[in-house]
Design a protein around this motif. Structure first.
Motif, mmCIF file in Angstrom:
data_model
loop_
_atom_site.group_PDB
_atom_site.id
_atom_site.type_symbol
_atom_site.label_atom_id
_atom_site.label_comp_id
_atom_site.label_asym_id
_atom_site.label_seq_id
_atom_site.Cartn_x
_atom_site.Cartn_y
_atom_site.Cartn_z
ATOM 1 N N PHE A 19 -37.118 7.458 17.839
ATOM 2 C CA PHE A 19 -37.572 7.385 16.447
ATOM 3 C C PHE A 19 -38.263 6.050 16.223
ATOM 4 C CE2 PHE A 19 -37.320 6.656 11.951
ATOM 5 C CZ PHE A 19 -37.543 7.903 11.406
ATOM 6 N N LEU A 20 -39.459 6.090 15.667
ATOM 7 C CA LEU A 20 -40.213 4.875 15.391
ATOM 8 C C LEU A 20 -40.088 4.555 13.908
ATOM 9 C CD1 LEU A 20 -43.454 5.566 17.492
ATOM 10 C CD2 LEU A 20 -41.426 4.253 18.134
ATOM 11 N N TYR A 21 -39.451 3.441 13.589
ATOM 12 C CA TYR A 21 -39.274 3.035 12.207
ATOM 13 C C TYR A 21 -40.475 2.220 11.747
ATOM 14 C CZ TYR A 21 -34.421 4.510 12.630
ATOM 15 O OH TYR A 21 -33.291 5.240 12.829
ATOM 16 N N ARG A 22 -40.707 2.279 10.468
ATOM 17 C CA ARG A 22 -41.801 1.500 9.882
ATOM 18 C C ARG A 22 -41.397 0.033 9.809
ATOM 19 N NH1 ARG A 22 -45.364 4.916 6.714
ATOM 20 N NH2 ARG A 22 -46.168 2.988 5.826
ATOM 21 N N ASN A 23 -42.399 -0.843 9.851
ATOM 22 C CA ASN A 23 -42.130 -2.263 9.665
ATOM 23 C C ASN A 23 -42.675 -2.781 8.338
ATOM 24 O OD1 ASN A 23 -44.842 -2.214 10.164
ATOM 25 N ND2 ASN A 23 -44.736 -3.322 12.110
ATOM 26 N N ARG A 24 -43.314 -1.912 7.570
ATOM 27 C CA ARG A 24 -43.814 -2.288 6.249
ATOM 28 C C ARG A 24 -43.937 -1.042 5.391
ATOM 29 N NH1 ARG A 24 -49.202 -1.634 5.257
ATOM 30 N NH2 ARG A 24 -49.138 -3.391 3.820
ATOM 31 N N CYS A 25 -44.011 -1.262 4.090
ATOM 32 C CA CYS A 25 -44.134 -0.153 3.154
ATOM 33 C C CYS A 25 -45.576 0.357 3.131
ATOM 34 C CB CYS A 25 -43.695 -0.587 1.756
ATOM 35 S SG CYS A 25 -44.708 -1.891 1.054
ATOM 36 N N PRO A 26 -45.808 1.538 2.583
ATOM 37 C CA PRO A 26 -47.167 2.091 2.563
ATOM 38 C C PRO A 26 -48.088 1.449 1.531
ATOM 39 C CG PRO A 26 -45.647 3.602 1.494
ATOM 40 C CD PRO A 26 -44.816 2.501 2.071
ATOM 41 N N CYS A 27 -47.599 0.484 0.768
ATOM 42 C CA CYS A 27 -48.438 -0.150 -0.251
ATOM 43 C C CYS A 27 -49.515 -1.027 0.401
ATOM 44 C CB CYS A 27 -47.593 -1.010 -1.194
ATOM 45 S SG CYS A 27 -46.227 -0.113 -1.961
ATOM 46 N N ILE A 81 -42.587 -3.048 -12.650
ATOM 47 C CA ILE A 81 -41.793 -3.505 -11.502
ATOM 48 C C ILE A 81 -41.890 -2.444 -10.405
ATOM 49 C CG2 ILE A 81 -39.539 -4.268 -10.692
ATOM 50 C CD1 ILE A 81 -38.799 -4.960 -13.542
ATOM 51 N N ARG A 82 -42.169 -2.892 -9.191
ATOM 52 C CA ARG A 82 -42.288 -1.981 -8.048
ATOM 53 C C ARG A 82 -41.171 -2.248 -7.046
ATOM 54 N NH1 ARG A 82 -47.969 -1.611 -5.044
ATOM 55 N NH2 ARG A 82 -48.437 -0.783 -7.119
ATOM 56 N N PHE A 83 -40.459 -1.185 -6.689
ATOM 57 C CA PHE A 83 -39.394 -1.239 -5.690
ATOM 58 C C PHE A 83 -39.879 -0.552 -4.414
ATOM 59 C CE2 PHE A 83 -37.333 -1.633 -9.735
ATOM 60 C CZ PHE A 83 -36.203 -2.415 -9.538
ATOM 61 N N CYS A 84 -39.955 -1.298 -3.326
ATOM 62 C CA CYS A 84 -40.340 -0.741 -2.022
ATOM 63 C C CYS A 84 -39.130 -0.791 -1.094
ATOM 64 C CB CYS A 84 -41.496 -1.518 -1.409
ATOM 65 S SG CYS A 84 -43.032 -1.444 -2.374
ATOM 66 N N LEU A 85 -38.679 0.371 -0.641
ATOM 67 C CA LEU A 85 -37.524 0.484 0.255
ATOM 68 C C LEU A 85 -38.010 1.066 1.582
ATOM 69 C CD1 LEU A 85 -36.606 1.138 -2.859
ATOM 70 C CD2 LEU A 85 -34.444 1.760 -1.807
ATOM 71 N N SER A 128 -36.890 7.254 5.870
ATOM 72 C CA SER A 128 -37.988 6.342 6.226
ATOM 73 C C SER A 128 -38.282 5.347 5.113
ATOM 74 C CB SER A 128 -39.261 7.134 6.553
ATOM 75 O OG SER A 128 -40.326 6.271 6.873
ATOM 76 N N HIS A 129 -38.793 5.810 3.951
ATOM 77 C CA HIS A 129 -39.176 4.861 2.910
ATOM 78 C C HIS A 129 -39.277 5.549 1.551
ATOM 79 C CE1 HIS A 129 -42.988 6.664 4.294
ATOM 80 N NE2 HIS A 129 -43.416 6.464 3.063
ATOM 81 N N TYR A 130 -39.144 4.720 0.516
ATOM 82 C CA TYR A 130 -39.328 5.122 -0.877
ATOM 83 C C TYR A 130 -40.137 4.038 -1.581
ATOM 84 C CZ TYR A 130 -35.449 8.452 -0.217
ATOM 85 O OH TYR A 130 -34.644 9.466 0.235
ATOM 86 N N MET A 131 -40.891 4.456 -2.596
ATOM 87 C CA MET A 131 -41.573 3.481 -3.452
ATOM 88 C C MET A 131 -41.492 3.966 -4.895
ATOM 89 S SD MET A 131 -44.377 2.306 -5.291
ATOM 90 C CE MET A 131 -45.993 2.903 -4.856
ATOM 91 N N PHE A 150 -43.423 7.336 -6.350
ATOM 92 C CA PHE A 150 -44.723 7.572 -5.723
ATOM 93 C C PHE A 150 -44.605 7.975 -4.256
ATOM 94 C CE2 PHE A 150 -46.228 4.902 -9.296
ATOM 95 C CZ PHE A 150 -47.254 5.721 -9.751
ATOM 96 N N HIS A 151 -43.654 7.411 -3.543
ATOM 97 C CA HIS A 151 -43.450 7.756 -2.129
ATOM 98 C C HIS A 151 -41.981 8.106 -1.924
ATOM 99 C CE1 HIS A 151 -47.424 6.455 -0.637
ATOM 100 N NE2 HIS A 151 -47.329 5.507 -1.545
ATOM 101 N N GLU A 152 -41.743 9.197 -1.191
ATOM 102 C CA GLU A 152 -40.379 9.666 -0.963
ATOM 103 C C GLU A 152 -40.313 10.357 0.392
ATOM 104 O OE1 GLU A 152 -37.092 12.659 -3.075
ATOM 105 O OE2 GLU A 152 -39.173 12.609 -3.774
ATOM 106 N N VAL A 153 -39.861 9.633 1.409
ATOM 107 C CA VAL A 153 -39.677 10.184 2.750
ATOM 108 C C VAL A 153 -38.249 9.857 3.173
ATOM 109 C CG1 VAL A 153 -40.461 10.245 5.143
ATOM 110 C CG2 VAL A 153 -42.118 9.867 3.300
ATOM 111 N N SER A 154 -37.381 10.854 3.140
ATOM 112 C CA SER A 154 -35.982 10.631 3.460
ATOM 113 C C SER A 154 -35.836 10.094 4.873
ATOM 114 C CB SER A 154 -35.204 11.947 3.313
ATOM 115 O OG SER A 154 -33.861 11.774 3.660
#
Length: 312
Positions: free
Chosen positions: A70-78, A193-197, A170-173, A164-168
């Protein structure tokens, strides 16, 4: 003598017959060994693998093969973040669990909002907006305030949260639009306010929170400075409390893994409200009722971790 020759002649014929039969048998054996069986031909064909139905692969998370890492992200899609960074932190919590702790409906969220002195707190369910095709919800709550600049009063806050972004896995925004009523100059601006997970490893998630003030009406320069100072400081104060609570859960996770590896006995604290207990296994879900006010002042990190476990 004739009888003897006859017998010999018969013996030769019999021997010849035996030789013919052996030659015939040998030929059949050679023929069978060089003949390819139909079963063997089928065995040379590549075996077909039956693919499971399409719905077997449907999931909320990223799709990967079972034999691939599994390749995890190192940054958010923003592409960019807002100008004011409020928090950037890594937690030993999965991204789905962190999203639930911040935006879910559970005891952790209720305890945190009570600590922020929110009352008359209401929140709608996450529903898809047909116009934008994004899930969103609305929050309404009231907050008492006291300021030398504007005096005492109650702030009525309306908060719109958009997913705006929802990938279980992986990431949320999530972006929130906060507007206030009941305070001077509150109708001149709103706070975004923007929350990037982003989950960066099997157990680590990065949280980045940035903010930006949007002015709805023109205001003078020194008023703008007061608005920005108060809005950002209030947001930082609330996020600092949230960070402390998430840090306790994250540290509790780390302590669980350490204890499972080393099988170390948790030292018993002399604090009055801490009793001897066994920690749950690392696979158990973490608590959501977390009340920092119940941790006595001057307690060590181990004391606080045990106090967290007491609320499980």
């Amino acid at each position: 003598m004739a009888f003897s020759l006859k017998r010999r002649s018969r013996s030769k014929s019999q021997a010849l017959l035996v030789d013919n039969e052996q030659s015939k048998s040998l030929g059949e054996v050679l023929h069978r060994s060089t003949k390819t069986k139909k079963k063997d031909k089928n065995s040379l064909r590549p075996k077909e693998t039956l693919a499971p139905p399409n719905d077997a692969f449907q999931s909320n998370g990223p799709l990967i093969a079972a034999d691939q890492p599994f390749l995890y992200r190192n940054r958010c899609p923003c592409e960019t973040h807002h100008e004011k960074e409020l928090i950037e932190r890594n937690y030993e919590i999965t991204v789905d669990k962190l999203f639930d702790l911040i935006f879910g409906s559970n005891e952790f969220v209720r305890t945190y909002r009570q600590a922020q002195r929110f009352y008359d707190d209401t929140a709608t369910e996450w529903t898809k907006n047909p116009a934008t095709n994004y899930r969103e919800r609305m929050l309404n709550y009231k907050v008492p305030y006291e300021s030398t600049f504007i005096g005492k009063g109650t702030i009525c806050t309306r908060e719109r949260q958009i997913l705006f972004h929802e990938v279980s896995g992986s990431h949320y925004m999530v972006e929130t639009e906060v507007s206030n009523e009941g305070v001077k100059f509150s109708d001149t601006f709103s706070l975004t306010i923007r929350f990037c997970l982003v989950q960066t490893s099997i157990s680590t998630t990065k949280l980045c929170v940035t903010a930006h003030i949007v002015y709805n009406k023109p205001v003078m320069g020194f008023i703008k400075q007061i608005i920005e100072r108060n809005a950002y400081s209030a947001s930082l104060e609330g996020l600092k409390d949230l960070n402390n609570r998430l840090d306790l859960i994250s540290n509790f996770k780390i302590e669980q893994r350490r204890l499972s590896r080393n099988e170390t006995i948790v030292p018993v604290s002399t604090t009055e409200n801490v009793r001897r207990m066994s920690l749950p296994s690392p696979s158990d879900d973490l608590p959501v009722p977390l009340i920092l006010n119940d941790v006595p002042a001057g307690s060590t990190t181990s004391d606080k971790l045990i106090c967290v476990a007491l609320f499980l």
